[in-house]
Enzyme design. Structure first.
Site, PDB file in Angstrom:
ATOM      1  N   ASP A   1     -10.442  -8.040 -18.330  1.00  0.00           N
ATOM      2  CA  ASP A   1     -10.699  -9.198 -19.189  1.00  0.00           C
ATOM      3  C   ASP A   1      -9.362  -9.744 -19.680  1.00  0.00           C
ATOM      4  O   ASP A   1      -8.684  -9.115 -20.484  1.00  0.00           O
ATOM      5  CB  ASP A   1     -11.585  -8.778 -20.360  1.00  0.00           C
ATOM      6  CG  ASP A   1     -11.908  -9.934 -21.295  1.00  0.00           C
ATOM      7  OD1 ASP A   1     -11.456 -11.080 -21.038  1.00  0.00           O
ATOM      8  OD2 ASP A   1     -12.610  -9.698 -22.294  1.00  0.00           O
TER       9      ASP A   1
ATOM     10  N   HIS B   1       0.811  -1.214   0.000  1.00  0.00           N
ATOM     11  CA  HIS B   1       0.000   0.000   0.000  1.00  0.00           C
ATOM     12  C   HIS B   1       0.846   1.266   0.000  1.00  0.00           C
ATOM     13  O   HIS B   1       0.333   2.369  -0.258  1.00  0.00           O
ATOM     14  CB  HIS B   1      -0.917  -0.001   1.228  1.00  0.00           C
ATOM     15  CG  HIS B   1      -2.293   0.504   0.963  1.00  0.00           C
ATOM     16  ND1 HIS B   1      -2.558   1.531   0.077  1.00  0.00           N
ATOM     17  CD2 HIS B   1      -3.496   0.133   1.465  1.00  0.00           C
ATOM     18  CE1 HIS B   1      -3.862   1.769   0.053  1.00  0.00           C
ATOM     19  NE2 HIS B   1      -4.457   0.942   0.877  1.00  0.00           N
TER      20      HIS B   1
END
Length: 460
Positions: A397, A175
């Site tokens: 995708d 992070h």
């Protein structure tokens, strides 16, 4: 957290950028936003896909899929070089200084960890239970690692778990290196390159901007008031067992909720997110029975600073660039007023997050640097919303079509933490709610909350 016995690791390796000069060595300096996250957990998100179509070669579909994912990851890292580096602390005695940066040296870089795993479970085993099943946590690498561990652990780890009728791709991202915007930009870019015909030039739609932004007159090297990381690293773990459950809100439900709060406030400016957040804040607070009415409760939520700065930063900016917005009230005030009253508090908090407020936070931090501690987030009266319904999760995708679902690891979870995600259907929203078991049971019986949850998807 121990691995689930049904998940078996097949192989493990390091992936590096497909091109990186052997003579090159780069340093990426860290901003106050980055540094403040050193004691938090890695971001852990993943997508569940239907089983990819069989391959046509003799190697078998499993080998082809895994090898292609490795190759496309390497090509993607060329654009996201900091992910292949590691954190480095720089100490000097005269004058005394302590700073942290991301170092990338191709001769010593740890690269990205890639784990190939298998599990004898189905998509239904993952998505059908009302609560998120424990096996999901075993789909994520670097469990319970804090961001400072990026000195010795990879800054990005990927685990691809093949299940009986699908494939789960999970990433654990430090992070300090990036926030949710950066995370999903990387994930989408990897998917974009993966579905591109191999051999074509790897152009990506959203090339990241790797140069960190600093307040005028500060940086790029920030000297911290520490002599050892024990002074600011706390591996706090919530001392309770939580229930984690997804709730689905249809586009119609979200529109009705937005219309309701705006009508109550005689306005049209309150957003869908603010309306839904107000519902969560009120209902979760009500589910925590026996809290006194005079106790203060806060709803904290993530605000992207990129668009708040003047001039704004590009949405392609790669790094940690968020702060928390906050609305507060007493429990009595929150529950005795309508949902529109709570939504208006949240609206004003968002409206007040201006360029001057962002810059003031940075100036204050530079005078007195601090590191967020997970224990500070844990308060039995507060609710904290992470994630965003705007992230393009279902646009990832890899060449196999849209994902079936998004799931998260155990990182940065505590009682009262809620993650927001876009639903598969445009305009719909999914909320992942983490609560004490007794509070979750009350929430599940709350008419105001459950009437807004899409009936056809309860328990899906």
């Amino acid at each position: 957290m121990a691995s689930h016995p049904a998940v078996r690791h097949i192989s493990r390796c390091s992936i590096n950028p497909d091109y990186f000069s052997e003579e090159s060595k780069q340093t990426f300096h860290l901003t106050p936003w980055d540094i403040s996250m050193l004691s938090a957990h890695y971001i852990q998100k993943g997508l569940l896909f239907p089983k990819p179509p069989p391959a046509t070669n003799d190697n078998g579909p499993s080998i082809t899929i895994i090898d292609h994912l490795k190759d496309s990851l390497s090509r993607t890292l060329f654009h996201f070089l900091p992910l292949a580096g590691q954190l480095v602390t720089h100490k000097h005695e005269d004058p005394p200084s302590y700073s942290i940066s991301i170092s990338l040296d191709c001769k010593n870089t740890p690269g990205v960890e890639f784990i190939h795993a298998v599990a004898d479970v189905t998509t239904s085993d993952i998505l059908s239970p009302i609560d998120v099943p424990p096996i999901v946590q075993s789909f994520f690498p670097l469990d319970k690692a804090v961001n400072h561990d990026g000195h010795t652990l990879p800054l990005l780890a990927v685990q691809v778990t093949e299940i009986l009728d699908g494939i789960f791709i999970a990433c654990s991202l430090n992070h300090v290196v990036g926030d949710g915007v950066s995370y999903w930009n990387f994930f989408n870019s990897w998917a974009e390159i993966c579905r591109t015909v191999q051999g074509k030039q790897d152009h990506i739609s959203r090339p990241p901007i790797l140069r960190r932004w600093f307040l005028d007159g500060h940086g790029p090297i920030i000297n911290l008031p520490f002599s050892h990381h024990d002074e600011f690293i706390d591996r706090y773990q919530p001392p309770v067992v939580l229930r984690e459950r997804f709730f689905h809100f249809s586009p119609q439900s979200v529109r009705m909720l937005k219309a309701k709060v705006n009508a109550e406030c005689n306005t049209s400016t309150i957003s869908s997110f603010q309306a839904l957040s107000a519902l969560v804040w009120r209902c979760v607070t009500r589910a925590r029975r026996h809290l006194p009415n005079d106790r203060k409760t806060s709803f904290r939520f993530t605000i992207d600073n990129r668009s708040r700065l003047s001039p704004p930063l590009s949405s392609h900016y790669f790094g940690h660039c968020v702060q928390a917005g906050n609305a507060s009230a007493t429990i009595g005030e929150l529950l005795n007023h309508g949902i529109g009253w709570a939504a208006l508090l949240l609206h004003e908090a968002v409206k007040g997050h201006t360029d001057s407020k962002v810059r003031k936070w940075l100036e204050v931090w530079m005078k007195s640097p601090f590191i967020y501690q997970l224990e500070d987030f844990f308060d039995p009266c507060n609710v904290r919303m992470g994630g965003s319904c705007r992230f393009d999760m279902y646009g990832c995708d890899f060449g196999w079509g849209m994902a079936e679902a998004v799931r998260s690891g155990s990182g940065n979870k505590f009682d009262g933490k809620v993650f927001s995600y876009p639903g598969r259907q445009g305009g719909s929203v999914e909320l992942e709610v983490c609560l004490l078991p007794e509070s979750m049971s009350v929430l599940e019986s709350d008419p105001e909350f459950m009437d807004a949850v899409s009936p056809s998807q309860i328990g899906d």
